[in-house]
Each structure stands twice: as C-alpha cells, then as structure tokens.
Design a protein around this motif. Structure first.
Motif, short mmCIF file in Angstrom:
data_model
loop_
_atom_site.label_atom_id
_atom_site.label_comp_id
_atom_site.label_asym_id
_atom_site.label_seq_id
_atom_site.Cartn_x
_atom_site.Cartn_y
_atom_site.Cartn_z
N LEU A 105 10.35 -31.73 -12.32
CA LEU A 105 10.18 -31.60 -10.88
C LEU A 105 9.36 -30.36 -10.54
O LEU A 105 8.49 -30.39 -9.67
N GLY A 106 9.63 -29.26 -11.24
CA GLY A 106 8.88 -28.04 -10.99
C GLY A 106 7.40 -28.19 -11.30
O GLY A 106 6.55 -27.60 -10.62
N GLY A 107 7.06 -29.00 -12.31
CA GLY A 107 5.65 -29.25 -12.61
C GLY A 107 4.98 -30.04 -11.51
O GLY A 107 3.83 -29.76 -11.13
N LEU A 108 5.67 -31.04 -10.98
CA LEU A 108 5.15 -31.80 -9.85
C LEU A 108 4.94 -30.89 -8.65
O LEU A 108 3.90 -30.96 -7.97
N LEU A 109 5.90 -30.01 -8.37
CA LEU A 109 5.76 -29.08 -7.25
C LEU A 109 4.60 -28.11 -7.47
O LEU A 109 3.88 -27.77 -6.52
N ILE A 122 -2.17 -23.47 -12.66
CA ILE A 122 -1.01 -24.35 -12.78
C ILE A 122 -0.78 -24.68 -14.25
O ILE A 122 -1.69 -25.13 -14.95
N THR A 123 0.45 -24.47 -14.69
CA THR A 123 0.90 -25.00 -15.97
C THR A 123 2.04 -25.95 -15.68
O THR A 123 3.10 -25.53 -15.23
N ALA A 124 1.82 -27.24 -15.91
CA ALA A 124 2.81 -28.27 -15.61
C ALA A 124 3.35 -28.81 -16.92
O ALA A 124 2.62 -29.44 -17.70
N LEU A 125 4.62 -28.55 -17.19
CA LEU A 125 5.28 -28.98 -18.41
C LEU A 125 6.05 -30.26 -18.14
O LEU A 125 7.03 -30.26 -17.38
N SER A 126 5.59 -31.36 -18.73
CA SER A 126 6.20 -32.68 -18.48
C SER A 126 6.43 -32.92 -16.99
O SER A 126 7.56 -33.18 -16.55
N PRO A 127 5.38 -32.84 -16.18
CA PRO A 127 5.58 -32.99 -14.74
C PRO A 127 5.99 -34.40 -14.34
O PRO A 127 5.55 -35.39 -14.94
N ALA A 128 6.85 -34.49 -13.34
CA ALA A 128 7.20 -35.77 -12.75
C ALA A 128 6.01 -36.33 -11.98
O ALA A 128 5.08 -35.61 -11.64
N GLY A 129 6.07 -37.65 -11.71
CA GLY A 129 5.09 -38.25 -10.82
C GLY A 129 3.97 -39.02 -11.47
O GLY A 129 3.10 -39.55 -10.78
N PHE A 130 3.99 -39.14 -12.81
CA PHE A 130 2.95 -39.88 -13.52
C PHE A 130 3.53 -41.09 -14.26
O PHE A 130 2.98 -41.57 -15.23
N TRP A 131 4.65 -41.58 -13.77
CA TRP A 131 5.38 -42.65 -14.42
C TRP A 131 4.96 -44.02 -13.88
O TRP A 131 4.40 -44.15 -12.80
#
Length: 286
Positions: A105-109, A122-131
C-alpha cells in the motif's frame, strides 16, 4: 522514539484535524517511509539506520494504522484522500517534496504522491495496484485471513506461537520469505498492529477498484519486487514497468512481500540509489 504531529486535511466537510505518529532520525535530504496495510512504521526498522546515514528519515504510521489516529469521520481511505494528507503531513513536519519509499500500500501511495508532484524520487517495493482481478482477490483473501487470525487469537497464544520458528511462520509467513529470522517480540508487535488497525477494512474496501494506470515521468522511479513474494506475485512488476516505462525494475532475490526484513542491505541500497538519481547521480540498471 515515536512522536506525533497534528495537522488538518482537506475533506468534503472542510478542513479536518488528524494526528499521525512518526519516527525521525538522521540528516540530509528528507526521505519518507510508508508501510503496507495492517503494518506499522516499525516495518522499516531494519533499514532506517542505514538510510539515516545519508537522509533525514521520517517513517510514519499511516492514518488508521499503528499509533496513528484514524481518518476523521466522513473521510474515505482512498488515494484521493490519503495522498494529499501525506502532503499535508510533510508540510507540518517542515519538509518539501521528500524522497519516498513505500511497501505494498505504501508503494502505491508513493506512486500517487509522485503523480501529484509531491516527491523527489520514488522507491516502490511490491506496490499495490498492478494486479489482475484474480490476483487482487487472492491477495485480499490472504490479508483478510491474516486479519481474522490476528483478531481471533488470544494475546497469550500469539506470544506462545511467536516463540517458535514454526509459529512465526504461521503468523507472518505470507509476507516474509524468512519468517523464522524475525524476533518473537517483533512478530507479536506486528500481529497486534494488524489486530488493532482501525483503518484496515475501509482501506481494503477502497482498494477493490484501484488500478494504478498513470505514468510518473518527472522523477526517478524504482519498482522492486521480491522473487519470493507470495502476496503480490512478482509478474505484477512487469505490468508496473509497462505502466511507468521510465522506471527501473529491480529483482530482490530471496525476498518476500516485506523485503526490508529479508534483506535490509539490499533494500537500503535500492532506496539510496534511487534517491541519488534525483540529484543527478547514476542509477544502477539492475
């Protein structure tokens, strides 16, 4: 030491007050750290010391999680609410356009903040929203099962389970590749954080329709995915790269969904390399 800051956020009902818990250490350009759903700022503890050697590091409990207050009544747990609230938090802390690293969630944010021109990198670690829809249902089902377990187990039972490697795997194996390496105290704390997360259901409900479909062309972006992520499968990283063509896509060998604990040195290096790119330095391509 955890502190709190109070500030106002915009809402359909006008400006409303909220309070967020955070930890801050180090000096240099600001670096904001955002955890995932049901977690807390302590998720970043394995890497904050490394990052603080180069940055003013601010790890926060998102609204409705950890020690932070829930959002005010009537304010939804959507990207349109949370991302501006994080911008207001930065203003309250006296920082402008920080580097941001977020997990799940933090990566999506972090990506949404980048879309709104609120960040330097931005460093997005396993971000939500690409499923896909099937992948989202699987992830949400896993999270709901973890939440149900955290809420149903008596605290003494959680403490007993956390004392054994098998018990730690049962409690946290969905998000760590190496749950046996977690300390019993940390496993108890994060299980209780999941148990008491007042924003959990509203955040999950708001996430049901979320897909991140925007490019973020104006800042350095790294998308990193653990090769042993069991919650958000690593093929979602390929979709993230297709959505954000200029992003660097990095594999995190042997890491699970919350990689900061599985390989702190690697995660810290990925974050620092991305931040250096915002200052004109080279970003490694792998």
């Amino acid at each position: 030491m955890t502190a709190t800051v109070s500030f106002t956020i915009d809402s359909p009902l006008g400006p409303l007050p909220t309070t967020v818990a955070y930890e801050r250490k180090g000096a240099g350009e600001p670096l904001l750290l955002l955890h995932g759903i049901g977690h807390h700022l302590q998720a970043w503890h394995p890497v904050t010391g490394i990052l603080a050697a180069d940055h003013d590091v601010i790890a926060v409990d998102l609204p409705g999680f950890g020690a932070s207050a829930p959002l005010p009544p009537g304010v939804p747990y959507t990207l349109d609410s949370i991302a501006p609230a994080l911008g207001a938090l930065c203003a309250a802390l006296g920082i402008e356009r920080p580097h941001v690293a977020g997990n799940s969630l933090g990566g999506l944010l972090a990506l949404e903040m980048g879309r709104r021109n609120l960040v330097r990198s931005i460093t997005a670690l396993s971000p939500a929203g690409f499923w896909t829809e099937a992948e989202r249902r699987y992830a949400f089902g896993t999270l709901l099962a973890m939440r149900a377990g955290a809420r149903s187990l008596p605290v003494p039972a959680v403490r007993r389970l956390a004392r054994s490697a098998a018990g730690r795997a049962a409690l946290t194996g969905s998000i760590y590749a190496r749950p046996s390496r977690r300390s019993p105290e940390d496993v108890v704390a994060e299980t209780l954080a999941l148990r008491h997360a007042t924003g959990f259901e509203a955040t999950l409900a708001a996430g049901g329709s979320v897909r991140f479909t925007h490019d973020v062309p104006d800042v350095p972006v790294t998308v990193a995915w653990g090769t042993r992520d069991r919650l958000l499968l690593r093929r979602q990283g390929v979709r993230a790269k297709q959505t954000i063509p200029g992003a660097r896509l990095v594999r995190l060998p042997g890491c699970g969904h919350v990689p900061m604990h599985d390989d702190p040195a690697l995660v810290a290096r990925v974050v620092l390399d991305t931040a250096r790119g915002a200052s004109g330095g080279p970003i490694p391509r792998g």
